[in-house]
Design a protein around this motif. Structure first.
Motif, mmCIF file in Angstrom:
data_model
loop_
_atom_site.group_PDB
_atom_site.id
_atom_site.type_symbol
_atom_site.label_atom_id
_atom_site.label_comp_id
_atom_site.label_asym_id
_atom_site.label_seq_id
_atom_site.Cartn_x
_atom_site.Cartn_y
_atom_site.Cartn_z
ATOM 1 N N THR A 1 0.837 -1.202 0.000
ATOM 2 C CA THR A 1 0.000 0.000 0.000
ATOM 3 C C THR A 1 0.868 1.247 0.000
ATOM 4 O O THR A 1 1.788 1.383 0.813
ATOM 5 N N ALA A 2 0.587 2.141 -0.934
ATOM 6 C CA ALA A 2 1.293 3.420 -1.000
ATOM 7 C C ALA A 2 0.404 4.502 -0.408
ATOM 8 O O ALA A 2 -0.804 4.526 -0.646
ATOM 9 N N ALA A 3 1.007 5.392 0.376
ATOM 10 C CA ALA A 3 0.238 6.458 1.034
ATOM 11 C C ALA A 3 0.606 7.814 0.461
ATOM 12 O O ALA A 3 1.785 8.123 0.240
ATOM 13 N N THR A 4 -0.418 8.624 0.196
ATOM 14 C CA THR A 4 -0.235 9.994 -0.253
ATOM 15 C C THR A 4 -0.867 10.920 0.777
ATOM 16 O O THR A 4 -2.064 10.833 1.045
ATOM 17 N N ILE A 5 -0.057 11.805 1.366
ATOM 18 C CA ILE A 5 -0.547 12.691 2.418
ATOM 19 C C ILE A 5 -0.698 14.105 1.864
ATOM 20 O O ILE A 5 0.257 14.687 1.335
ATOM 21 N N THR A 6 -1.896 14.634 1.934
ATOM 22 C CA THR A 6 -2.173 16.001 1.511
ATOM 23 C C THR A 6 -2.516 16.828 2.750
ATOM 24 O O THR A 6 -2.551 16.329 3.872
ATOM 25 N N SER A 7 -2.777 18.121 2.528
ATOM 26 C CA SER A 7 -3.122 18.984 3.654
ATOM 27 C C SER A 7 -4.463 18.618 4.270
ATOM 28 O O SER A 7 -4.747 18.952 5.416
ATOM 29 N N LYS A 8 -5.286 17.919 3.518
ATOM 30 C CA LYS A 8 -6.626 17.580 3.993
ATOM 31 C C LYS A 8 -6.778 16.140 4.458
ATOM 32 O O LYS A 8 -7.570 15.849 5.349
ATOM 33 N N GLU A 9 -6.038 15.229 3.824
ATOM 34 C CA GLU A 9 -6.266 13.822 4.150
ATOM 35 C C GLU A 9 -5.079 12.952 3.772
ATOM 36 O O GLU A 9 -4.153 13.404 3.086
ATOM 37 N N ARG A 10 -5.126 11.733 4.249
ATOM 38 C CA ARG A 10 -4.129 10.717 3.893
ATOM 39 C C ARG A 10 -4.816 9.691 2.995
ATOM 40 O O ARG A 10 -5.795 9.062 3.401
ATOM 41 N N LYS A 11 -4.329 9.519 1.773
ATOM 42 C CA LYS A 11 -4.919 8.571 0.829
ATOM 43 C C LYS A 11 -4.023 7.349 0.709
ATOM 44 O O LYS A 11 -2.822 7.475 0.516
ATOM 45 N N GLU A 12 -4.616 6.184 0.844
ATOM 46 C CA GLU A 12 -3.878 4.939 0.718
ATOM 47 C C GLU A 12 -4.380 4.155 -0.482
ATOM 48 O O GLU A 12 -5.582 4.024 -0.690
ATOM 49 N N GLN A 13 -3.455 3.658 -1.262
ATOM 50 C CA GLN A 13 -3.805 2.910 -2.462
ATOM 51 C C GLN A 13 -2.709 1.897 -2.743
ATOM 52 O O GLN A 13 -1.519 2.178 -2.566
ATOM 53 N N ARG A 14 -3.098 0.707 -3.163
ATOM 54 C CA ARG A 14 -2.119 -0.331 -3.461
ATOM 55 C C ARG A 14 -1.439 -0.022 -4.798
ATOM 56 O O ARG A 14 -1.984 0.682 -5.647
ATOM 57 N N LEU A 15 -0.222 -0.544 -4.961
ATOM 58 C CA LEU A 15 0.561 -0.243 -6.154
ATOM 59 C C LEU A 15 -0.164 -0.642 -7.430
ATOM 60 O O LEU A 15 -0.053 0.038 -8.453
ATOM 61 N N TRP A 16 -0.885 -1.757 -7.377
ATOM 62 C CA TRP A 16 -1.637 -2.217 -8.536
ATOM 63 C C TRP A 16 -3.044 -2.608 -8.093
ATOM 64 O O TRP A 16 -3.270 -2.946 -6.927
ATOM 65 N N SER A 17 -3.973 -2.571 -9.003
ATOM 66 C CA SER A 17 -5.337 -3.010 -8.695
ATOM 67 C C SER A 17 -5.331 -4.498 -8.342
ATOM 68 O O SER A 17 -4.910 -5.334 -9.157
ATOM 69 N N SER A 18 -5.799 -4.837 -7.149
ATOM 70 C CA SER A 18 -5.828 -6.240 -6.721
ATOM 71 C C SER A 18 -6.744 -7.072 -7.609
ATOM 72 O O SER A 18 -6.451 -8.223 -7.927
ATOM 73 N N ILE A 19 -7.860 -6.479 -8.033
ATOM 74 C CA ILE A 19 -8.822 -7.203 -8.883
ATOM 75 C C ILE A 19 -8.198 -7.525 -10.232
ATOM 76 O O ILE A 19 -8.244 -8.667 -10.715
ATOM 77 N N ALA A 20 -7.589 -6.505 -10.860
ATOM 78 C CA ALA A 20 -6.990 -6.721 -12.180
ATOM 79 C C ALA A 20 -5.830 -7.707 -12.104
ATOM 80 O O ALA A 20 -5.670 -8.562 -12.992
ATOM 81 N N LEU A 21 -5.013 -7.602 -11.054
ATOM 82 C CA LEU A 21 -3.882 -8.514 -10.909
ATOM 83 C C LEU A 21 -4.350 -9.957 -10.790
ATOM 84 O O LEU A 21 -3.799 -10.855 -11.437
#
Length: 453
Positions: free
Chosen positions: A238-258
């Motif tokens: 899981t990769a995390a992107t932190i902005t001034s408003k929130e922390r967004k977490e998303q996996r490197l690749w779509s688990s469904i597509a993989l």
């Protein structure tokens, strides 16, 4: 929706309703099709009272009344429409045409083909032509070189789904040839085999620095599939992107597509060539390669629309039994929900899926590359798609007639910068040599297109 060349409606399931005729017609049709039970000819839902019972009857009739075996080529599911249940029978185009009703054999009374919205008797000439070109080299027809195979792993997986394997399971699952010998499908699913399944991991964006080379083969293909799924899932952090408003977490690749891509690589790989699927992880992408390109009779457009011609119906049937595969033809649309058609690379002998990782900063990489490429290299990339080209085809696309000019100003610089690659790299001067874009070249092409818009 009215009936079409791929959709047939039936009000109810009865002895008078010739279900087998319509299934045979779709098996023999190059696009397959769907039969809905519980819908009238005008497309109005009337529903059925016993969907579970009717589904069992449908499976039994298709299994026992049609030849060659349609197992692994059809799916039966129930759907709710306007408060009523209907049954959908999904039929894939078969590779052992002509299919026929056992009662009448390979005759005009037994063979049917879809013509418009009807199932029409197949002319004798067409029956003979299809039989003469029938696919004979398949994992179901090849005799395994070992006949002392055991299937304890397969039994365990079936037990987990409460589907006990009886004494006749080898025949019922089509793991034997016509003479009763174990076939190559059985060899693939046996507890021990010689099929190597590797997951390789590299430290960069090419194959120079190999840091892991994990072996998951030499066992039942089902077990190998599950082990590869587990390994890739671990790598899919899981990769995390932190902005001034929130922390967004998303996996490197779509688990469904993989998941769909990995299972498709196992189920649809051309094992008759004894080349197993390959899984490679780079720092900016994952590549999944399987032997065999598009099945004969299936175009790229039909492939992307979800039309299904299972290459290994024996494997498809077992993967469906074990609930590793959902409805026929659903895998590619699921992948396209997350990645575009440009993630698929077709060649004469292989199909490769390339999924970029979300953390790769493609803008910085492509800007550096853009500064270094010449105008001629840029023009070459712009005329290329994700297919393979000969020298002559590329020269025609660029409207260049002088071969040395093309070679020294367009082709060689693109090869040197790894923007394109040879299909036969160990034989550069081969008469069968072709060229295709690399992942790096594809990214650069997109950057050039964005700059010109």
């Amino acid at each position: 929706m009215p009936e079409t060349n791929r959709i047939e409606y039936k009000i109810c399931l009865s002895r008078e309703m010739d279900l087998e005729k319509h299934v045979v017609a779709f098996l023999n049709y190059r696009e397959g099709g769907m039969i809905y039970v519980g819908i009238d000819n005008q497309g109005q839902t009337v529903g059925i009272t016993d969907p579970d019972g009717d589904m069992l009857k449908i499976k039994d009739r298709v299994k026992n009344n049609i030849a060659p075996s349609a197992m692994g080529l059809f799916d039966v599911v129930s759907e709710e429409r306007n408060g009523n249940y209907v049954i959908k029978i999904i039929v894939a185009s078969g590779s052992e045409k002509p299919y026929f009703k056992k009662k009448y054999g390979m005759t005009e009374k037994g063979c049917y083909i879809r013509v418009g919205t009807a199932a029409e008797p197949m002319p004798r000439q067409m029956i003979d032509k299809l039989y003469a070109t029938r696919t004979r080299n398949s994992i179901g027809k090849i005799k395994a070189h070992r006949q002392d195979l055991t299937f304890e792993q397969l039994r365990i997986y079936y037990d987990e789904k409460n589907r006990r394997l009886n004494k006749k399971f080898k025949k019922n699952l089509e793991l034997t040839t016509e003479d009763g010998s174990l076939n190559y499908a059985a060899y693939l699913l046996a507890d021990e085999n010689n099929i190597s399944i590797k997951v390789a991991k590299y430290s960069g964006d090419n194959r120079v620095n190999l840091i892991e080379n994990n072996e998951y083969g030499y066992c039942s293909l089902i077990k190998a599939t599950k082990r590869v799924l587990d390994k890739i899932d671990l790598e899919n952090r899981t990769a995390a992107t932190i902005t001034s408003k929130e922390r967004k977490e998303q996996r490197l690749w779509s688990s469904i597509a993989l998941r769909e891509a990995i299972i498709n690589a196992f189920v649809h790989s051309d094992f008759t060539r004894e080349v197993p699927p390959k899984f490679e992880i780079f720092n900016d992408r994952i590549e999944i390669t399987s032997a065999g390109s598009l099945p004969e009779g299936l175009s790229r457009e039909e492939f992307f629309e979800g039309y299904s011609i299972p290459r290994n119906k024996e494997l498809m049937r077992i993967y469906k039994d074990l609930e590793m595969v959902e409805q026929l033809g659903s895998g590619i649309p699921r992948i396209l929900d997350h990645y575009g058609e440009d993630s698929f690379y077709f060649s004469e002998n292989f199909l490769r899926l390339v999924f970029p990782a979300i953390e790769q900063v493609t803008e910085q990489v492509t800007e550096q590359v853009t500064e270094q490429v010449t105008e001629q290299v840029g023009k070459l990339l712009l005329v290329m798609e994700n297919i393979e080209y000969t020298n002559t085809e590329l020269m025609e696309k660029l409207n260049i007639k002088h071969r040395p000019t093309f070679h020294y100003n367009y082709l060689q610089p693109s090869l040197n910068q790894e923007l394109i690659e040879m299909t036969i790299p160990d034989k550069p001067r081969s008469s069968k040599q072709k060229y295709r874009m690399t992942m790096k070249g594809n990214k650069l092409k997109k950057a050039i297109n964005n700059d010109t818009e």
